[in-house]
Design an enzyme around this catalytic site. Structure first.
Site, PDB file in Angstrom:
ATOM      1  N   PHE A 218      -3.354   0.814  -8.682  1.00 28.03           N
ATOM      2  CA  PHE A 218      -3.236   0.345 -10.069  1.00 28.03           C
ATOM      3  C   PHE A 218      -3.699   1.479 -11.004  1.00 28.03           C
ATOM      4  O   PHE A 218      -4.553   1.290 -11.868  1.00 28.03           O
ATOM      5  CB  PHE A 218      -4.078  -0.907 -10.320  1.00 28.03           C
ATOM      6  CG  PHE A 218      -3.877  -2.012  -9.317  1.00 28.03           C
ATOM      7  CD1 PHE A 218      -2.813  -2.896  -9.437  1.00 28.03           C
ATOM      8  CD2 PHE A 218      -4.754  -2.172  -8.255  1.00 28.03           C
ATOM      9  CE1 PHE A 218      -2.638  -3.924  -8.514  1.00 28.03           C
ATOM     10  CE2 PHE A 218      -4.590  -3.194  -7.331  1.00 28.03           C
ATOM     11  CZ  PHE A 218      -3.526  -4.071  -7.457  1.00 28.03           C
ATOM     12  N   ASP A 239       1.130   2.830  -8.580  1.00 28.20           N
ATOM     13  CA  ASP A 239       1.326   1.830  -9.628  1.00 28.20           C
ATOM     14  C   ASP A 239       2.719   1.253  -9.470  1.00 28.20           C
ATOM     15  O   ASP A 239       3.636   1.952  -8.989  1.00 28.20           O
ATOM     16  CB  ASP A 239       1.151   2.443 -11.017  1.00 28.20           C
ATOM     17  CG  ASP A 239       0.754   1.408 -12.062  1.00 28.20           C
ATOM     18  OD1 ASP A 239      -0.428   1.379 -12.457  1.00 28.20           O
ATOM     19  OD2 ASP A 239       1.625   0.615 -12.468  1.00 28.20           O
ATOM     20  N   ASN A 266       4.304  -1.940  -5.050  1.00 33.99           N
ATOM     21  CA  ASN A 266       3.424  -3.096  -5.191  1.00 33.99           C
ATOM     22  C   ASN A 266       2.204  -2.849  -4.307  1.00 33.99           C
ATOM     23  O   ASN A 266       2.339  -2.651  -3.091  1.00 33.99           O
ATOM     24  CB  ASN A 266       4.170  -4.357  -4.740  1.00 33.99           C
ATOM     25  CG  ASN A 266       3.319  -5.603  -4.823  1.00 33.99           C
ATOM     26  OD1 ASN A 266       2.294  -5.719  -4.155  1.00 33.99           O
ATOM     27  ND2 ASN A 266       3.759  -6.568  -5.624  1.00 33.99           N
ATOM     28  N   CYS A 327     -11.722  -6.735 -14.236  1.00 33.35           N
ATOM     29  CA  CYS A 327     -11.879  -6.883 -15.685  1.00 33.35           C
ATOM     30  C   CYS A 327     -11.631  -8.326 -16.114  1.00 33.35           C
ATOM     31  O   CYS A 327     -11.378  -8.593 -17.283  1.00 33.35           O
ATOM     32  CB  CYS A 327     -10.956  -5.924 -16.433  1.00 33.35           C
ATOM     33  SG  CYS A 327      -9.201  -6.146 -16.086  1.00 33.35           S
TER      34      CYS A 327
END
Length: 383
Positions: A218, A239, A266, A327
């Protein structure tokens, strides 16, 4: 504006929000007004922004005896600026104002060199937008001021979504130094206000653990990849978005880094494939987007966090380093640790906690407002 006993208790405890369900008596205030907040015994609790259409009906600004004028707002700005001068180092890009944590509710201001990006997220702060533009011109002498009022929270306030240059001239390409690394940022269409500034200190911290073969999942614009590349033999930046990887390639060229390989995939599928292929790494970084944007999504988010961490642990050499982040505000620190322990059990791994980190200090955490503590970052040794 009179609020319930529950709302008053919340406000007295230091939380700056009053929800619409706690409004007992609504005055003739209009959307965006600064209103006096009173409890049911008619005692004044302070001043706040009124939002007519939002679940968050009132956002506390100041105590009852404060005078809310231009000097008041300028003092709050100067206090936020002073804190950044204390804690921000080795970067041209950082968060200058972080909303309620700086006692400037619903205002975000980010600095990118001599460019400043502003978000005014409620009707009350939207009314003050021209004031903030003038203050930035006076205090900071910017090249350009950009607004990124294209975020979902404005829709909840029934405010229009808009972005663009408010003042000055936006350079065709804005390049900033973060942790000694050059990054090209898109201040009009990039994620957030152009970059994920809250990971800056974590990226610097991870660099001292980096070695060998690194897998950065990511990766977005390569914040972690660029920062650790000089310490690693090779870095795979992964990503699902091709646009993000084009930015990684551009940033790698800017920094003359030739050991970063971009992989469009993915992450969930790739981690499983790499295990089947017997690929192994010395350090893996997981910095996914928020899996739990609402409390209702928490169950599926926990399953997602467990799966990527379990797979990552299986791909590490003994003694390898796992940097794992969340997050998602709704996933608490304790819940995240429990997810990691469960993932380690299933992977047959043992974890040693090396560092427990949060968002960078230019994103201060207001202890009385749990929502301001959203980023969890653990650096772990996996055996």
């Amino acid at each position: 504006m009179i609020i319930s006993r529950k709302g008053a208790a919340r406000l007295r405890a230091g939380h700056p929000w009053v929800f619409s369900g706690d409004l007992v008596k609504v005055t003739d205030a209009v959307n965006g007004d600064i209103v006096a907040i009173l409890d049911e015994r008619d005692r004044r609790l302070g001043w706040g922004f009124y939002s007519q259409h939002s679940l968050i009906a009132l956002r506390w600004i100041a105590g009852a005896h404060e005078r809310i004028n231009d000097r008041f707002w300028a003092r709050r700005f100067d206090a936020a600026d002073s804190w950044r001068r204390t804690v921000v180092e080795n970067t041209e890009a950082y968060r200058l104002v972080f909303g309620e944590s700086d006692m400037l509710p619903s205002l975000i201001i980010d600095r990118y060199g001599d460019h400043y990006v502003i978000q005014t997220l409620t009707p009350g702060m939207e009314r003050l937008k021209s004031f903030w533009i003038d203050l930035l011109i006076e205090r900071k002498r910017p090249r350009a001021i950009i607004e990124r009022n294209d975020v979902k929270v404005r829709q909840l306030e029934e405010l229009p979504l808009q972005s663009g240059v408010l003042w000055g001239t936006l350079m065709e390409e804005v390049v900033v130094q973060i942790n000694g690394i050059s990054f090209a940022v898109d201040l009009i269409a990039g994620q957030k206000t152009g970059a994920f500034l809250d990971q800056r200190e974590n990226q610097a911290a991870v660099r001292k653990y980096a070695r060998g073969y690194c897998l950065d999942c990511f990766c977005y614009d390569g914040g972690f990849s660029m920062t650790v590349a000089s310490q690693c033999q090779s870095v795979q930046a992964v990503d699902i978005a091709g646009e993000a990887l084009q930015r990684v390639k551009k940033n790698a060229l800017l920094n003359r880094l030739d050991n970063i390989e971009c992989v469009e995939a993915n992450v969930f599928d790739l981690l499983r494939d790499y295990y089947d292929q017997s690929k192994r790494f010395d350090i893996i970084i997981l910095d996914p987007p928020a899996f739990a944007k609402t409390r209702a999504a928490l169950g599926s988010a926990i399953r997602g966090y467990k799966e990527i961490n379990r797979q990552a642990m299986r791909l590490l050499h003994p003694g390898g380093i796992l940097v794992t982040c969340s997050c998602s505000y709704h996933l608490s620190e304790q819940m995240f640790l429990e997810v990691l322990l469960s993932a380690a059990f299933d992977a047959g791994r043992c974890l040693t906690l090396l560092e427990k980190r949060t968002q960078a200090r230019d994103h201060p955490i207001l202890l009385s407002m749990p929502e301001s503590y959203y980023l969890k970052c653990f650096i772990l040794r996996v055996n």
